[in-house]
Design a protein around this motif. Structure first.
Motif, short mmCIF file in Angstrom:
data_model
loop_
_atom_site.label_atom_id
_atom_site.label_comp_id
_atom_site.label_asym_id
_atom_site.label_seq_id
_atom_site.Cartn_x
_atom_site.Cartn_y
_atom_site.Cartn_z
N VAL A 200 0.84 -1.20 0.00
CA VAL A 200 0.00 0.00 0.00
C VAL A 200 0.87 1.25 0.00
O VAL A 200 0.59 2.22 -0.68
N GLU A 201 1.96 1.19 0.79
CA GLU A 201 2.81 2.39 0.96
C GLU A 201 3.40 2.85 -0.37
O GLU A 201 3.77 4.01 -0.51
N SER A 202 3.50 1.95 -1.34
CA SER A 202 4.12 2.34 -2.59
C SER A 202 3.12 3.04 -3.53
O SER A 202 3.52 3.52 -4.58
N MET B 72 -2.80 2.02 -9.67
CA MET B 72 -3.35 0.85 -8.95
C MET B 72 -3.36 -0.39 -9.83
O MET B 72 -3.01 -1.48 -9.38
N LEU B 73 -3.78 -0.24 -11.09
CA LEU B 73 -3.78 -1.41 -11.98
C LEU B 73 -2.36 -1.96 -12.14
O LEU B 73 -2.15 -3.19 -12.14
N ALA B 74 -1.40 -1.07 -12.29
CA ALA B 74 -0.01 -1.52 -12.45
C ALA B 74 0.47 -2.29 -11.23
O ALA B 74 1.33 -3.17 -11.34
N ALA B 75 -0.11 -1.98 -10.06
CA ALA B 75 0.26 -2.66 -8.82
C ALA B 75 -0.66 -3.86 -8.52
O ALA B 75 -0.62 -4.40 -7.41
N ARG B 76 -1.47 -4.24 -9.50
CA ARG B 76 -2.43 -5.34 -9.33
C ARG B 76 -3.38 -5.11 -8.18
O ARG B 76 -3.70 -6.00 -7.40
#
Ligand SMILES: [Fe+2]
Length: 249
Positions: free
Chosen positions: A3-5, A95-99
């Motif tokens: 989340v922090e990223s 968000m999509l890039a982070a799944r």
């Protein structure tokens, strides 16, 4: 990715207060599912139906997003993450890039069962999330986010948005000679699904050139949608779209 990223999306992350949903809200969810069930059983693609069970959706109660993530993440790395509402595009792509699939927590009321101007939890979860259990679709969606997150040119983003629209939102697939649906807008909407199956809409074989050249019309029912043969096709198409956009063509 933790989340922090998340940077652009961080201000929009909220808790789903699951215990605050009322009995009436669970009953509205159950009614929405009951209304969609006949068309879903007849016309949803295999991967959606498999995913529905994998993520643990229940017909008669609202989904608990952390429970869904607990089932989904070990399979494809995706989370279903609650957000406060509509996201600006940089937060959405991040968000999509982070799944992490951004998911609203509000549910339409009984007065508007058939239509909501903005996506609610029924559209986001019932419509989208089962497909995230499919490994190729899951990779395609992550890749889409990671490409768009790197692009600043508004025209290029608009064209790539057409790929998203005609796949993730309104995609169709041919299975055993029949047209099936996998896009959330067709999965979750009786009107859009009926339009497809009753022939109100021209069904074109998916081709990247034509998809990129077909503007999105959000304010009326579709008169042209695109049919894939398998999910590798959109995975490959997104890689091709990335090359073209990066090359500036
Ligand atoms: Fe959607």
């Amino acid at each position: 990715m933790a989340v922090e990223s998340l940077v652009a999306a961080a201000p929009y992350l909220i808790e789903q207060r699951y215990q605050d949903y009322t009995a009436e809200q669970h009953a509205v969810w159950a009614e929405l599912v009951r209304r969609r069930r006949p068309q879903i059983e007849a016309y949803a693609c295999r991967e959606y139906l498999d995913g529905y069970g994998i993520v643990g959706l229940e017909d008669d109660r609202l989904p608990n997003l952390s429970a869904i993530t607990g089932r989904l993440k070990p399979r494809t790395g995706w989370s279903t993450t609650s957000v406060s509402g509509f996201l600006p595009s940089d937060a959405f792509f991040e968000m999509l890039a982070a799944r992490r699939f951004p998911t609203t927590t509000w549910l339409r009321s009984r007065d508007s069962l058939g239509y909501t101007p903005e996506p609610d939890i029924f559209h986001d979860v019932f419509g989208h999330v089962p497909m995230h259990a499919h490994p190729v679709f899951a990779d395609f969606l992550q890749h889409y986010g990671s490409v768009c997150a790197r692009i600043k040119d508004a025209d290029a983003l608009e064209r790539l948005g057409r790929v998203f629209w005609y796949t993730v939102e309104f995609g169709l697939i041919r299975q055993q000679g029949k047209i099936k649906v996998y896009g959330s807008g067709v999965i979750s909407s009786h009107g859009e699904c009926t339009n497809v199956i009753e022939g109100g809409c021209e069904l074109r074989d998916f081709g990247l050139d034509e998809v990129l050249a077909t503007p999105v019309k959000v304010d009326r029912i579709h008169n042209r949608l695109f049919v894939i043969e398998n999910f590798e096709q959109i995975y490959q198409a997104m890689h091709e779209a990335e090359k073209r956009v990066l090359a500036g063509s």
